[in-house]
Design a protein around this motif. Structure first.
Motif: not given
Length: 235
Positions: A67-72, A9-21
């Motif tokens: 722009x962002x790409x979110x990966x769960x 996605x043309x240098x989009x910021x990668x944001x991962x998302x985990x559940x969290x503890x």
């Protein structure tokens, strides 16, 4: 060695998302995975969480300026995959693409196989895969598919147990002498509970969580590359 993938996605910021503890025990896994994938793709990368840990996905997206790409970093269907994460993405102020959840995938099966071998499981040993579980009906099919993939690599059927939601519990599924494969990405409450119940039921081997395995790095990178392109940013 696999050649570096093209940048999504043309240098989009990668944001991962985990559940969290609450105790933060899962954060090092999410952060290690995110850093490794960001380096592999050549993009900036940030680990975030749905709840219980900082930074929250909502806050990361609210502060985004590119722009962002979110990966769960989530393994199967459930409330977070079906509702919480898509709602956060829909509210983002920048174009935001949402990738699919990580599971089921043969790459996760690869990682679980390695964890079983590391823990001392032997060929032909019966295996029970233990997942966190969900009340969403779609999660049952996801877990069944994940178990089949693991069974193909192990050369034997794999039984499934869940710690919550739909499905049978470990104490009802694990048999004496079983090897137990946690279908869990990171340490935390569910991982501790899985080990306790498996040992109490007579399991002789309890593998470690999947963790920041190289196969998972490959999987997260793939999810980022093929994420559907986002629509117009929210007003």
């Amino acid at each position: 060695m696999t050649a570096p993938a093209h940048r999504p996605h043309q240098q989009a910021h990668l944001v991962t998302v985990a559940h969290g503890t609450r105790d933060g025990s899962g954060s090092p896994v999410a952060e290690a995975l995110t850093a490794a994938v960001g380096a592999r793709l050549g993009v900036p990368a940030t680990a975030s969480y749905v709840e219980l840990a900082a930074p929250l996905l909502d806050d990361v997206l609210a502060a985004a300026t590119r722009p962002v790409v979110v990966v769960p970093l989530l393994l199967s269907s459930g409330l977070h995959v079906d509702s919480d994460v898509p709602e956060a993405v829909a509210a983002a102020p920048v174009p935001t693409a949402l990738a699919a959840a990580l599971g089921p995938s043969p790459l996760l099966a690869d990682a679980m196989c390695d964890r079983l071998v590391e823990a001392g499981a032997h060929p032909g040993q019966p295996v029970t895969m233990v997942a966190a579980g969900s009340r969403r009906p779609g999660s049952t099919a996801d877990l069944a598919a994940a178990a089949r993939m693991l069974g193909v690599l192990r050369g034997a059927p794999v039984r499934v147990a869940t710690l919550s939601g739909l499905g049978e519990r470990p104490e009802d599924v694990v048999r004496p002498g079983d090897a137990v494969a946690p279908y869990l990405l990171a340490p935390g409450f569910f991982a501790r509970r899985c080990a306790e119940l498996a040992r109490a039921a007579g399991a002789s081997v309890v593998a470690d969580v999947i963790g920041a395995h190289p196969a998972v790095v490959e999987l997260v990178a793939h999810r980022a590359r093929v994420a559907p392109r986002s629509a117009v940013p929210a007003a």
